[in-house]
Each structure stands twice: as structure tokens, then as C-alpha cells.
Scaffold this motif. Structure first.
Motif, mmCIF file in Angstrom:
data_model
loop_
_atom_site.group_PDB
_atom_site.id
_atom_site.type_symbol
_atom_site.label_atom_id
_atom_site.label_comp_id
_atom_site.label_asym_id
_atom_site.label_seq_id
_atom_site.Cartn_x
_atom_site.Cartn_y
_atom_site.Cartn_z
ATOM 1 N N ALA A 162 0.826 -1.210 0.000
ATOM 2 C CA ALA A 162 0.000 0.000 0.000
ATOM 3 C C ALA A 162 0.854 1.251 0.000
ATOM 4 C CB ALA A 162 -0.924 0.007 1.210
ATOM 5 N N ASP A 163 0.341 2.293 -0.628
ATOM 6 C CA ASP A 163 1.039 3.582 -0.629
ATOM 7 C C ASP A 163 0.792 4.369 0.649
ATOM 8 O OD1 ASP A 163 2.081 3.178 -3.193
ATOM 9 O OD2 ASP A 163 0.283 4.019 -4.146
ATOM 10 N N MET A 164 -0.386 4.154 1.230
ATOM 11 C CA MET A 164 -0.778 4.899 2.411
ATOM 12 C C MET A 164 -1.272 3.939 3.489
ATOM 13 S SD MET A 164 -0.530 8.268 2.174
ATOM 14 C CE MET A 164 -1.832 8.905 3.257
ATOM 15 N N PRO A 165 -1.143 4.330 4.774
ATOM 16 C CA PRO A 165 -1.716 3.501 5.836
ATOM 17 C C PRO A 165 -3.236 3.620 5.851
ATOM 18 C CG PRO A 165 -0.809 5.514 6.756
ATOM 19 C CD PRO A 165 -0.438 5.509 5.304
ATOM 20 N N SER A 166 -3.884 2.732 6.581
ATOM 21 C CA SER A 166 -5.329 2.779 6.765
ATOM 22 C C SER A 166 -5.633 2.669 8.253
ATOM 23 C CB SER A 166 -6.016 1.647 5.997
ATOM 24 O OG SER A 166 -5.541 0.384 6.442
ATOM 25 N N PHE A 167 -6.890 2.949 8.610
ATOM 26 C CA PHE A 167 -7.302 2.910 10.020
ATOM 27 C C PHE A 167 -8.459 1.940 10.164
ATOM 28 C CE2 PHE A 167 -9.649 4.219 13.754
ATOM 29 C CZ PHE A 167 -8.641 4.471 14.672
#
Length: 424
Positions: A190-195
Motif C-alpha cells: 500500500a502507498d498509504m496507511p489505513s485505520f
């Protein structure tokens, strides 16, 4: 030392965890009643407030007149502050009063409460909580997974008990449900984290040492002094969100992945009860610096197990090991903690770190047991697990085995509830 016989008949059963040799300390209530300090004996709890109010126990001449009766409080902190001399006197008094040949049975019996009628609470006010990373097999397994066997242990590991400061506010007593934490994670692609809710929720099988007497700010303590400061031990499960931890821990170590819950067993087993089971830490691969060297055996021979039970199903033993596998003792951990001049408080809790043995079925976390989720466990129900699912009940068991008796801690259990819906 053989089994000590008591007039409380249930204490003479070799299969029960609370014989006269043990006498662990806890806090209980019955119905809507107040929380009270109590001592486990057989299948009963000795109500210390009731004994004090009836005049059966008197501290006259043992504590200063201006000091309040510690058994009128709802935690053991006040008693712990009074120091090892009073601890010894009280334990000896109890053992004499509860022994088979005692003449005090009729006086004490009205103050026994069946354990089945009681609700257990945290036995202490936890002032501070520190968790260590002091089991060599665990550290080697985890390091091998993430860095390879040649770099499994960081350079400092054989010289220092590594630890981090945790959250005293999230220490809970056995039986408290555990809410799955939300947090920030990042997939490798992934390019970005998630929550969202943690998908890799885990246990850590540990022992907890409870600091009974304080040390002064700016004053280090020796390993021997640290051992004298420890009041007793509990089973401890430092619940861990491995996916949250993997993303957040660089460079300062665990934070939210460890801050949501730590469970402890309800009974504090004293050092005096564990004295016959003292054993030495393993042979050192590298000599420790003088301030960490032990004057004698500082570990204990305590058998440990973990069971897992899916919701509505039977339990499976998923691991069994022993506290004697630790590389650093609680006394060494406490001495290192105070070595900078850090003040230690009555009611501080020190987690041993995950206790794993050398064999696969002796690993103290699911991270190790399933090798990072690559080797699922098969339960006796036929179900498989890599990490903990909602509704699963995890229980830590522990006992030191003597001659016809055992020194038990009571169970340390928690059931996982779903993560809350987070507002966006």
C-alpha cells in the motif's frame, strides 16, 4: 516442603491452587458490597476487613499508631508500604491461625466467604506499568522472523533487560472482556496507511512482579535490594496488536499496539510462598555488568499454560512453558529500572516479557506459534487460528508444583469483543 495441613478442609486437596502453603492476596466483593482485601485458602476467601473489625487481627505494636489499618482499604497498596517485616509477621500469623492444630477455627470461620460467591477486582492500585522483552527464546523467534537468524537479537540484548513504559490505566483483572483495538496499519503493497480494527490480535504469556516498597528518586538499588522490594507475582497477559505494532514501533517502540489492555490474575502470590521454587537464570553467553549480577537464584520454577476457546466451544491448550526460561529475573529488571535513579513506587507492575521455551509448543505468543500467521494452529474443535478472533477466550494458567500441593495464581482470562465503530 510438604503440604501444610489446614482446618479449612478444601485447602488440603493437592489439586487445588490455594493450600496453606500459598495464602495469596486479592480484593473481592460480594453482591453490591464494598471491595475488601482477602486471602485465598482452599475454596474460601478470608475477609480481612471482617477480621479486623471483629478484633481478630490486631496490628497493635506492629505499625505506628498514626498509620491507618491497611485492611480497611480496598487495595493492598497500604499494606505493601509497611514493608517486608510486616509482610512476614502477617503471613506467619495467618499460617498459625489456619493450621490444622490451631485453636482459632471457631473465631475465624465466620469470616470465610466462598470463592464462588465473590467477584474479584484488581488487587492493587497500579501506579506505573513497565513491560520487558527478557525471554531469549521469544526474542530469538521474533528477531528471526523479521531480521533473520544471524541478526535475531539486537546488539544490546545479552547485556541489558530491554523494556518500555506501558499504560497503568489499561491494566485489568482477569475476567474483564477485551475490546479489539482500532489503529493505524499499513499493508506492504500500500502507498498509504489505513485505520481500522486490528486483524492480528495476539497474547503474550508473562509473569508480573509487583513492587511493594518504593525507592527514592536518584537512588539506584542492587539486585538483592530489588528482590526485597518485590511483594509478589501475578500471571500477566500483555495483549498485543501485531499489525498496529509493526507500523508504529520504529523508532520508539510499542505504543498503541500495547496500550489498550493488559490482564493480570486476581491473586498476588507472595515471594515467601514461592521460596521453595527458586531457581537460577540460564548460563550467560556474555558476562553481565556488575550492577546486574545476581547474588543467588532469582527465578522461580512455575509451570505455565495457555488455553484458547472459541465462543461457545471447548478450550484447547495451545502452549505450555515455564517461568524458569527467562533470561533476566524480575529483580534484575527492577534493579536496571532504578539504575538511572528512576524512582520506583509501591504498586508498580513489571511485566516479565513473553515467556517461551525452546520447543514449538512452548512458545508464548500466537506470533511465534503460527510463525507470523504462516502456520495456522488447529484447535481441538477442528477450527484453525493464526491470530485471535472475536469471541475467543484466552486463559493463562500457572502453578509451582510442590510435594503433594501446588502454589497457584488463579486464572488470567479475557474474551475478545469486536472493535468499536470509529467515528469518521
Amino acid at each position: 516442603m510438604p503440604l501444610m495441613k489446614s482446618w479449612v478442609e478444601s485447602a488440603n486437596n493437592a489439586d487445588r491452587p490455594f493450600p496453606l502453603n500459598n495464602l495469596p492476596y486479592g480484593v473481592f466483593s460480594v453482591g453490591d458490597g464494598d471491595r475488601r482485601c482477602g486471602v485465598a485458602i482452599g475454596d474460601q476467601i478470608l475477609d480481612l476487613r471482617g477480621l479486623s473489625e471483629a478484633g481478630v487481627i490486631s496490628f497493635h505494636g506492629m505499625i505506628p499508631s498514626e498509620v491507618a489499618n491497611p485492611f480497611l482499604a480496598s487495595t493492598w497498596n497500604g499494606f505493601m508500604e509497611l514493608g517486608p517485616g510486616l509482610w512476614r509477621w502477617f503471613r506467619e500469623t495467618l499460617q498459625k491461625s489456619l493450621a490444622a492444630e490451631s485453636t482459632k477455627a471457631d473465631t475465624i470461620r465466620p469470616h470465610l466467604v466462598p470463592q464462588g460467591d465473590a467477584t474479584m477486582h484488581l488487587p492493587i492500585e497500579v501506579r506505573e506499568y513497565t513491560d520487558f522483552y527478557a525471554g531469549k527464546h521469544h526474542a530469538t523467534n521474533v528477531g528471526t522472523m523479521f531480521r533473520g537468524p544471524e541478526n535475531a537479537l539486537p546488539p544490546n540484548w545479552l547485556h541489558i533487560p530491554i523494556g518500555y513504559n506501558g499504560r497503568a490505566s489499561s491494566v485489568v483483572v482477569s475476567g474483564t472482556d477485551i475490546v479489539r483495538p482500532n489503529g493505524q496499519t499499513k499493508a506492504l503493497d500500500a502507498d498509504m496507511p489505513s485505520f481500522g480494527a486490528s486483524k492480528r490480535l495476539d497474547i503474550e504469556l508473562e509473569m508480573g512482579a509487583i513492587v511493594g516498597t518504593a525507592s527514592e528518586l536518584g537512588r539506584p538499588v542492587t539486585v538483592a535490594e530489588a528482590d526485597d522490594m518485590i511483594f509478589g507475582y501475578v500471571l500477566l497477559n500483555d495483549w498485543s496488536a501485531r499489525d498496529i505494532q509493526a507500523w508504529e514501533y520504529q523508532p520508539l517502540g510499542p505504543f498503541q499496539a500495547k496500550a489498550f489492555a493488559t490482564s493480570i490474575s486476581p491473586w498476588i502470590v507472595t515471594k515467601a510462598a514461592l521460596e521453595p521454587f527458586r531457581t537460577s537464570t540460564p548460563q550467560r553467553e556474555k558476562d553481565l555488568l556488575p550492577y546486574l549480577r545476581e547474588p543467588g537464584p532469582m527465578l522461580y520454577d512455575i509451570d505455565l499454560q495457555v488455553t484458547m476457546a472459541p465462543k461457545g466451544r471447548g478450550a484447547t491448550t495451545i502452549t505450555h512453558t515455564n517461568y524458569n526460561q527467562m533470561y533476566y529475573s524480575a529483580a534484575q529488571q527492577l534493579a536496571h529500572h532504578a539504575s538511572s535513579g528512576c524512582a520506583m513506587n509501591t504498586g508498580d507492575l513489571l511485566g516479565s516479557g513473553t515467556i517461551s521455551g525452546p520447543e514449538k509448543d512452548q512458545r508464548g505468543s500466537l506470533l511465534e506459534l503460527t510463525w507470523g500467521g504462516k502456520e495456522p494452529l488447529t484447535l481441538s474443535t477442528g477450527e484453525t487460528r493464526t491470530f485471535i478472533e472475536d469471541g475467543d477466550k484466552l486463559t493463562l494458567h500457572g502453578a509451582a508444583k510442590g510435594d503433594g500441593y501446588q502454589i497457584g495464581f488463579g486464572e488470567c482470562t479475557g474474551t475478545i469483543r469486536p472493535a468499536p465503530k470509529f467515528p469518521v
